[in-house]
Write a protein that holds these residues in place. Structure first.
Motif, PDB file in Angstrom:
ATOM      1  N   MET A   1      41.948  28.603  -7.967  1.00 33.79           N
ATOM      2  CA  MET A   1      43.028  27.646  -8.025  1.00 33.79           C
ATOM      3  C   MET A   1      43.646  27.602  -9.429  1.00 33.79           C
ATOM      4  O   MET A   1      44.852  27.447  -9.554  1.00 33.79           O
ATOM      5  CB  MET A   1      42.514  26.253  -7.623  1.00 33.79           C
ATOM      6  CG  MET A   1      42.145  26.145  -6.151  1.00 33.79           C
ATOM      7  SD  MET A   1      43.477  26.676  -5.070  1.00 33.79           S
ATOM      8  CE  MET A   1      44.456  25.233  -5.019  1.00 33.79           C
ATOM      9  N   GLU A   2      42.780  27.713 -10.443  1.00 34.41           N
ATOM     10  CA  GLU A   2      43.272  27.670 -11.818  1.00 34.41           C
ATOM     11  C   GLU A   2      44.246  28.817 -12.081  1.00 34.41           C
ATOM     12  O   GLU A   2      45.331  28.607 -12.634  1.00 34.41           O
ATOM     13  CB  GLU A   2      42.091  27.753 -12.776  1.00 34.41           C
ATOM     14  CG  GLU A   2      42.466  27.690 -14.226  1.00 34.41           C
ATOM     15  CD  GLU A   2      41.251  27.773 -15.136  1.00 34.41           C
ATOM     16  OE1 GLU A   2      41.470  27.946 -16.344  1.00 34.41           O
ATOM     17  OE2 GLU A   2      40.116  27.686 -14.658  1.00 34.41           O
ATOM     18  N   ALA A   3      43.859  30.018 -11.660  1.00 37.07           N
ATOM     19  CA  ALA A   3      44.719  31.192 -11.880  1.00 37.07           C
ATOM     20  C   ALA A   3      46.038  31.047 -11.125  1.00 37.07           C
ATOM     21  O   ALA A   3      47.103  31.375 -11.652  1.00 37.07           O
ATOM     22  CB  ALA A   3      43.989  32.463 -11.462  1.00 37.07           C
ATOM     23  N   THR A   4      45.979  30.545  -9.914  1.00 37.52           N
ATOM     24  CA  THR A   4      47.201  30.338  -9.131  1.00 37.52           C
ATOM     25  C   THR A   4      48.112  29.338  -9.823  1.00 37.52           C
ATOM     26  O   THR A   4      49.332  29.547  -9.918  1.00 37.52           O
ATOM     27  CB  THR A   4      46.856  29.847  -7.711  1.00 37.52           C
ATOM     28  OG1 THR A   4      45.996  30.798  -7.096  1.00 37.52           O
ATOM     29  CG2 THR A   4      48.089  29.645  -6.874  1.00 37.52           C
ATOM     30  N   GLY A   5      47.536  28.270 -10.332  1.00 36.31           N
ATOM     31  CA  GLY A   5      48.315  27.264 -11.049  1.00 36.31           C
ATOM     32  C   GLY A   5      48.986  27.829 -12.290  1.00 36.31           C
ATOM     33  O   GLY A   5      50.137  27.484 -12.596  1.00 36.31           O
ATOM     34  N   ILE A   6      48.274  28.702 -12.989  1.00 34.29           N
ATOM     35  CA  ILE A   6      48.836  29.324 -14.195  1.00 34.29           C
ATOM     36  C   ILE A   6      50.060  30.158 -13.839  1.00 34.29           C
ATOM     37  O   ILE A   6      51.114  30.054 -14.476  1.00 34.29           O
ATOM     38  CB  ILE A   6      47.771  30.182 -14.910  1.00 34.29           C
ATOM     39  CG1 ILE A   6      46.687  29.285 -15.518  1.00 34.29           C
ATOM     40  CG2 ILE A   6      48.407  31.064 -15.991  1.00 34.29           C
ATOM     41  CD1 ILE A   6      45.456  30.038 -15.998  1.00 34.29           C
ATOM     42  N   VAL A   7      49.950  30.971 -12.799  1.00 30.67           N
ATOM     43  CA  VAL A   7      51.063  31.851 -12.424  1.00 30.67           C
ATOM     44  C   VAL A   7      52.220  31.052 -11.830  1.00 30.67           C
ATOM     45  O   VAL A   7      53.390  31.318 -12.130  1.00 30.67           O
ATOM     46  CB  VAL A   7      50.593  32.972 -11.475  1.00 30.67           C
ATOM     47  CG1 VAL A   7      51.758  33.821 -11.026  1.00 30.67           C
ATOM     48  CG2 VAL A   7      49.540  33.830 -12.138  1.00 30.67           C
ATOM     49  N   VAL A   8      51.916  30.052 -11.015  1.00 32.27           N
ATOM     50  CA  VAL A   8      52.983  29.224 -10.444  1.00 32.27           C
ATOM     51  C   VAL A   8      53.716  28.481 -11.559  1.00 32.27           C
ATOM     52  O   VAL A   8      54.948  28.330 -11.512  1.00 32.27           O
ATOM     53  CB  VAL A   8      52.431  28.266  -9.372  1.00 32.27           C
ATOM     54  CG1 VAL A   8      53.462  27.226  -8.969  1.00 32.27           C
ATOM     55  CG2 VAL A   8      51.983  29.064  -8.146  1.00 32.27           C
ATOM     56  N   SER A   9      52.996  28.047 -12.590  1.00 33.98           N
ATOM     57  CA  SER A   9      53.647  27.428 -13.754  1.00 33.98           C
ATOM     58  C   SER A   9      54.622  28.399 -14.403  1.00 33.98           C
ATOM     59  O   SER A   9      55.707  28.012 -14.843  1.00 33.98           O
ATOM     60  CB  SER A   9      52.606  26.978 -14.782  1.00 33.98           C
ATOM     61  OG  SER A   9      51.785  25.986 -14.240  1.00 33.98           O
ATOM     62  N   GLY A  10      54.242  29.664 -14.467  1.00 40.36           N
ATOM     63  CA  GLY A  10      55.135  30.697 -15.007  1.00 40.36           C
ATOM     64  C   GLY A  10      56.382  30.865 -14.170  1.00 40.36           C
ATOM     65  O   GLY A  10      57.486  31.035 -14.700  1.00 40.36           O
TER      66      GLY A  10
END
Length: 177
Positions: A1-10
């Motif tokens: 979930m953390e990695a997904t959140g990072i990319v979606v923030s991008g």
């Protein structure tokens, strides 16, 4: 979930920044490329830091996803800046996989630039462009592990389903955003 959140923030940053920088203005295009390259490079480094544990003792990271994604939408310049930011961090980490990691990151940057050119520009990117890039990114990652010899092939045998899901499913889904 953390990695997904990072990319979606991008992806959200990309959407917001489009209005701020007006990249269609030739006078701002270079600034746009640099800012996006560095921002997505920071995302690639964040993904390297926040590895994903696939099972006990096995981790993957999504460093190639931001490189491929920005290459697909913005072309060579932004992809290479993103890739260079990620390679600086990979070299800083050191270890026996540093050279393979750098080659993998830069190969994905080139693949992203080629996909952008094939699509005919940012506005013309479609899901099939993202899917072909995703498959290419998976095989580039496989090749990067192969550069490590038997140790890399053995490790890839343990994590390939996770990389397949990350690239071939994740990258096209993010491209749709």
């Amino acid at each position: 979930m953390e990695a997904t959140g990072i990319v979606v923030s991008g992806v959200l940053f990309y959407s917001l920044a489009y209005g701020w920088f007006a990249p269609d203005d030739p006078r701002r295009r270079t600034l746009w490329t640099i800012v996006l390259g560095l921002a997505w490079g920071a995302i690639a480094v964040a993904l390297m830091v926040s590895r994903i544990q696939t099972r006990e003792g096995f981790f993957i990271d999504g460093r190639v996803i931001p490189v491929a994604l920005i290459g697909l939408f913005e072309g060579w310049g932004a992809a290479l800046i993103t890739g260079l930011a990620a390679t600086v961090y990979r070299v800083y980490l050191g270890g026996s996989g540093a050279v393979a990691g750098v080659i993998t990151i830069l190969a994905v940057a080139v693949a992203g630039g080629l996909a952008h050119r094939w699509a005919g520009g940012t506005e013309r990117v479609r899901i099939h462009h993202a899917f072909v890039l995703a498959v290419g990114t998976f095989f580039i990652t496989f090749g990067g592990f192969g550069l490590l010899g038997e140790r890399g092939r053995t490790l890839f045998a343990q994590v390939w389903p996770s990389y397949l899901l990350l690239t071939v499913v994740g990258l096209p889904m993010l491209a749709l955003l």
